[in-house]
Scaffold this active site. Structure first.
Site, mmCIF file in Angstrom:
data_model
loop_
_atom_site.group_PDB
_atom_site.id
_atom_site.type_symbol
_atom_site.label_atom_id
_atom_site.label_comp_id
_atom_site.label_asym_id
_atom_site.label_seq_id
_atom_site.Cartn_x
_atom_site.Cartn_y
_atom_site.Cartn_z
ATOM 1 N N LYS A 5 -2.190 -1.049 5.014
ATOM 2 C CA LYS A 5 -1.073 -0.685 4.141
ATOM 3 C C LYS A 5 -0.400 0.532 4.757
ATOM 4 O O LYS A 5 -1.056 1.541 5.045
ATOM 5 C CB LYS A 5 -1.607 -0.354 2.742
ATOM 6 C CG LYS A 5 -0.566 0.250 1.812
ATOM 7 C CD LYS A 5 -1.132 0.453 0.411
ATOM 8 C CE LYS A 5 -0.167 1.207 -0.473
ATOM 9 N NZ LYS A 5 -0.606 1.300 -1.871
HETATM 10 C C1 R5P Z 1 -1.572 4.988 -2.056
HETATM 11 O O1 R5P Z 1 -1.935 4.396 -1.115
HETATM 12 C C2 R5P Z 1 -2.314 4.946 -3.297
HETATM 13 O O2 R5P Z 1 -3.177 3.858 -3.245
HETATM 14 C C3 R5P Z 1 -1.468 4.969 -4.520
HETATM 15 O O3 R5P Z 1 -2.204 5.360 -5.608
HETATM 16 C C4 R5P Z 1 -0.713 3.733 -4.834
HETATM 17 O O4 R5P Z 1 -1.177 2.571 -4.247
HETATM 18 C C5 R5P Z 1 0.703 3.967 -4.508
HETATM 19 O O5 R5P Z 1 1.557 2.971 -4.996
HETATM 20 P P1 R5P Z 1 3.112 3.262 -5.115
HETATM 21 O O6 R5P Z 1 3.443 4.318 -4.109
HETATM 22 O O7 R5P Z 1 3.776 1.967 -4.780
HETATM 23 O O8 R5P Z 1 3.384 3.694 -6.504
#
Ligand code: R5P
Length: 293
Positions: free
Chosen positions: A205
């Site tokens: 990711k």
């Molecule tokens: C980042 O990698 C963390 O896992 C976060 O808590 C989350 O996945 C971030 O998601 P977003 O930035 O799309 O709100």
């Protein structure tokens, strides 16, 4: 280790040449993995489109409750039909997600800091492989902090998790973190994604950036693009569209879904881009039609 001075900056990414070792399996870099790994990866990446919509609601692991996620037990079940993968902590999954749910699970397994810390780069492996197996996790998500204070510890966390995952055929999702002082450039993402992939993570990711096609080409496993902070809906759809056009195999979005005024409709529109080749404009029209119908 090669001496740094002698290393040339790579230039030829052959972005027009498809991944060579694809074989007959739909997930990049997974052709030589065993049945169990492939089964988990197929739960995550749709065998037809090759892509995935991950819904991230693991924010509480360092933020506590955040806007839009005050009630996991209400928000996540409402949205989960529209996505392929639920990315959460074991506490959130065990308490708020019905076990009858058929969606793939990306289990957040690293943690260790909170919003109160100045430096968020120090984490541990907080969930044992035994518990990942008990929860039937399809992958284990570990944060990596390349170039930050916590780099070494995060690579140790990643390696321990990959070693355990290989033993029990559970993929590891390496999450490339960006600190507040870290550059969000293709130079950084090429370095970080490649390190994490070469450590053995089966999925990565990371963030979208200029020259994203080169980041993808140089990374031998599928990349899913992080959503990041809430954007206006058309911009979030453009981010998803550019990511897929650039070779990402999906998105892992949290705030751009659950902080939307119409989260279910937003998730449906993202799905159209990820799985049905919609452009960002088509997906936004689709979204508008849904919210006005
Ligand atoms: C980042 O990698 C963390 O896992 C976060 O808590 C989350 O996945 C971030 O998601 P977003 O930035 O799309 O709100």
């Amino acid at each position: 280790m090669a001496d740094k001075e002698g290393l040339k900056v790579a230039k030829n990414y052959h972005i027009d040449v498809p991944f060579v070792n694809q074989g007959n399996f739909h997930v990049k870099g997974a052709n030589s993995l065993d049945w169990g790994m492939k089964k988990h990866l197929s739960n995550i990446f749709d065998p037809k489109s090759g892509n995935t919509v991950m819904f991230a609601f693991d924010h509480g692991y360092f933020m506590g409750s955040t806007a839009g996620l005050e009630r996991l037990d209400i928000v996540v079940p409402e949205l989960m039909e529209q996505v392929d993968v639920l990315m959460g902590t074991r506490g959130a999954l065990r308490t708020c997600i019905p076990p009858q749910c058929k969606k793939a699970i990306a289990l957040r397994t690293s943690s260790g800091s909170s919003m109160l810390d100045e430096d968020l780069s120090h984490e541990i492996v907080a969930v044992d492989i035994d518990d990942a197996i008990r929860m039937n996790a399809d992958c284990m998500a570990i944060q990596t902090f390349i170039g930050a204070d916590g780099q070494l510890a995060s690579i140790e966390n990643l390696s321990r998790t990959i070693n355990a995952g290989l033993k029990y055929s559970i993929p590891t999702l390496g999450v490339v973190a960006v600190g507040k002082d870290m550059e969000r450039t293709d130079r950084f993402f090429k370095l970080a994604t490649r390190i994490v992939a070469e450590m053995g993570a089966q999925i990565i990711k990371t963030y979208y950036c200029d020259n994203f096609e080169e980041v993808v080409a140089a990374c031998p496993v599928p990349i899913v693009v992080a959503g990041g902070k809430k954007l206006p809906e058309p911009e979030a759809l453009t981010l998803a569209y550019r990511s897929i056009q650039g070779g990402a195999h999906g998105v892992d979005m949290g705030r751009n879904i659950f902080q939307s005024e119409y989260p279910v409709e937003m998730a449906k529109a993202i799905r159209k881009i990820v799985h049905e080749c919609f452009t960002d404009k088509e997906a936004y029209e689709f979204y508008l039609n849904l919210i006005h119908s």
